[in-house]
Motif scaffolding. Structure first.
Motif, PDB file in Angstrom:
ATOM      1  N   ILE B 166     -11.851  -3.986  10.476  1.00 22.17           N
ATOM      2  CA  ILE B 166     -10.606  -4.672  10.068  1.00 22.17           C
ATOM      3  C   ILE B 166      -9.418  -3.727  10.238  1.00 22.17           C
ATOM      4  CG2 ILE B 166      -9.341  -5.669   8.106  1.00 22.17           C
ATOM      5  CD1 ILE B 166     -12.004  -6.690   7.032  1.00 22.17           C
ATOM      6  N   HIS B 167      -9.592  -2.484   9.783  1.00 25.38           N
ATOM      7  CA  HIS B 167      -8.479  -1.526   9.867  1.00 25.38           C
ATOM      8  C   HIS B 167      -8.094  -1.253  11.328  1.00 25.38           C
ATOM      9  CE1 HIS B 167      -5.749   1.606   8.752  1.00 25.38           C
ATOM     10  NE2 HIS B 167      -6.361   2.457   9.548  1.00 25.38           N
ATOM     11  N   LEU B 168      -9.100  -1.151  12.184  1.00 24.27           N
ATOM     12  CA  LEU B 168      -8.821  -0.811  13.588  1.00 24.27           C
ATOM     13  C   LEU B 168      -8.508  -2.039  14.450  1.00 24.27           C
ATOM     14  CD1 LEU B 168     -11.641   1.841  14.095  1.00 24.27           C
ATOM     15  CD2 LEU B 168      -9.201   2.279  13.846  1.00 24.27           C
ATOM     16  N   SER B 169      -8.611  -3.230  13.874  1.00 24.77           N
ATOM     17  CA  SER B 169      -8.439  -4.454  14.679  1.00 24.77           C
ATOM     18  C   SER B 169      -7.054  -4.534  15.322  1.00 24.77           C
ATOM     19  CB  SER B 169      -8.697  -5.700  13.828  1.00 24.77           C
ATOM     20  OG  SER B 169      -7.807  -5.737  12.745  1.00 24.77           O
ATOM     21  N   VAL B 170      -6.042  -3.925  14.682  1.00 19.82           N
ATOM     22  CA  VAL B 170      -4.693  -3.981  15.274  1.00 19.82           C
ATOM     23  C   VAL B 170      -4.606  -3.134  16.551  1.00 19.82           C
ATOM     24  CG1 VAL B 170      -3.333  -4.592  13.236  1.00 19.82           C
ATOM     25  CG2 VAL B 170      -3.964  -2.220  13.628  1.00 19.82           C
ATOM     26  N   PRO B 180      -0.498  -0.068  11.474  1.00 21.49           N
ATOM     27  CA  PRO B 180      -0.372   0.738  10.258  1.00 21.49           C
ATOM     28  C   PRO B 180       0.839   1.678  10.330  1.00 21.49           C
ATOM     29  CG  PRO B 180      -2.635   0.756  11.025  1.00 21.49           C
ATOM     30  CD  PRO B 180      -1.832   0.076  12.083  1.00 21.49           C
ATOM     31  N   VAL B 181       1.544   1.804   9.196  1.00 18.75           N
ATOM     32  CA  VAL B 181       2.690   2.727   9.155  1.00 18.75           C
ATOM     33  C   VAL B 181       2.359   3.971   8.325  1.00 18.75           C
ATOM     34  CG1 VAL B 181       4.541   1.059   9.570  1.00 18.75           C
ATOM     35  CG2 VAL B 181       3.680   1.379   7.249  1.00 18.75           C
ATOM     36  N   VAL B 182       1.229   3.943   7.623  1.00 19.48           N
ATOM     37  CA  VAL B 182       0.830   5.101   6.798  1.00 19.48           C
ATOM     38  C   VAL B 182      -0.545   5.626   7.237  1.00 19.48           C
ATOM     39  CG1 VAL B 182       0.355   5.907   4.453  1.00 19.48           C
ATOM     40  CG2 VAL B 182       2.191   4.260   4.845  1.00 19.48           C
TER      41      VAL B 182
END
Lengths: 40, 239
Positions: B166-170, B180-182
């Motif tokens: 999910i985190h890497l899906s972008v 992600p900006v952070v």
């Protein structure tokens, strides 16, 4: 001169209210359930 | 090892104190977001939804990871407390993912012009929500505690594998969702006021998770002991 930000404060207000209702609502339900469970 | 009724009471009482403090902290987050952070030039006030949406999403993802890790240890040690902790975490995680899924579309409507897009990131976060629901539904459908613990531990471990995806899906898919900006390899790309408020909000979400999970864990232990006592013809002393 920088552009004027869009007027969409209503969406922000709606999101803040929804989040507060969920946080407070669930905390209250859990507090009530735990009170019943431990008897105090 | 089965926890005692006294430990359940202690967990509930500690949980109430931490939850009350975290809810007060959430009021501070609201004030910080509304008064301290600047209005973003392109998104306007709707950008401030970010301070609720992102910490809730991080917490929901973190909780499922924690459930997965605890479930691995449960399958190894068969300690009932770990299963009860995972169950308590799932319910609290469902609440955080509900906040993520409600505040996200409210932000998307003025910014994207639509409440929802079936793009990979959004669809995967919806999966996460249904994983929480499925995990809890599975638990409520199995009566035997050991079998319930084993089956739900497997679901939690498989669900945990979804979290990095999910985190890497972008990065993996073309998606409308902002990158992600952070949590990214380079330094956070946010003005200091925004970053500080975001980190405070995340800390408060973690404290709220801690408080709620202690309350839910204590209630779960007490209910299980009462059920066991009821079946054996005795109810644990509540004094």
């Amino acid at each position: 001169m920088p552009p004027e930000p869009p007027a969409n404060g209503g969406y922000m207000t709606a999101a803040y209210i929804v989040a507060a209702v969920i946080y407070l609502g669930y905390s209250f339900l859990l507090w009530r359930r735990s009170r019943r469970a431990i008897g105090g | 090892m089965t926890p005692s009724f006294a430990s359940a009471r202690a967990a509930v009482r500690r949980g109430r104190i931490v939850t009350a403090a975290a809810l007060a902290g959430m009021a501070v987050v609201y004030l910080l977001a509304l008064r301290y952070t600047p209005v973003e030039a392109h998104q306007g006030l709707a950008q401030k939804i970010f301070y609720l949406h992102v910490p809730a999403a991080w917490t929901a993802l973190l909780i499922f990871s924690l459930m997965g890790i605890v479930s691995v240890i449960f399958l190894w040690l068969h300690d009932e407390r770990l299963d009860l902790f995972a169950e308590a975490s799932a319910e609290v995680g469902l609440m955080f993912s509900a906040i993520m899924l409600t505040t996200g579309p409210i932000w998307a409507k003025p910014i994207w012009g639509t409440w929802w897009q079936w793009d990979p990131r959004l669809t995967l976060t919806l999966f996460l929500f249904f994983l929480y629901v499925g995990y809890l539904a599975l638990r409520s459908s199995i009566h035997d505690p050991l079998e319930r613990g084993r089956f739900s531990a497997v679901v939690a471990i498989l669900g945990m594998l979804l979290v990095p995806f999910i985190h890497l899906s972008v990065y993996l898919f073309r998606t409308l969702h902002p990158k992600p900006v952070v949590l990214k390899p380079s330094a956070p790309s946010l003005p200091p006021e925004m970053l500080r408020t975001l980190l405070v909000a995340f800390g408060v979400c973690l404290a709220l998770y801690l408080g709620l999970v202690m309350m839910r864990y204590g209630a779960g232990v007490a209910e299980r002991l009462r059920d066991a006592g009821g079946e054996a013809g005795e109810v644990p002393d509540a004094a």
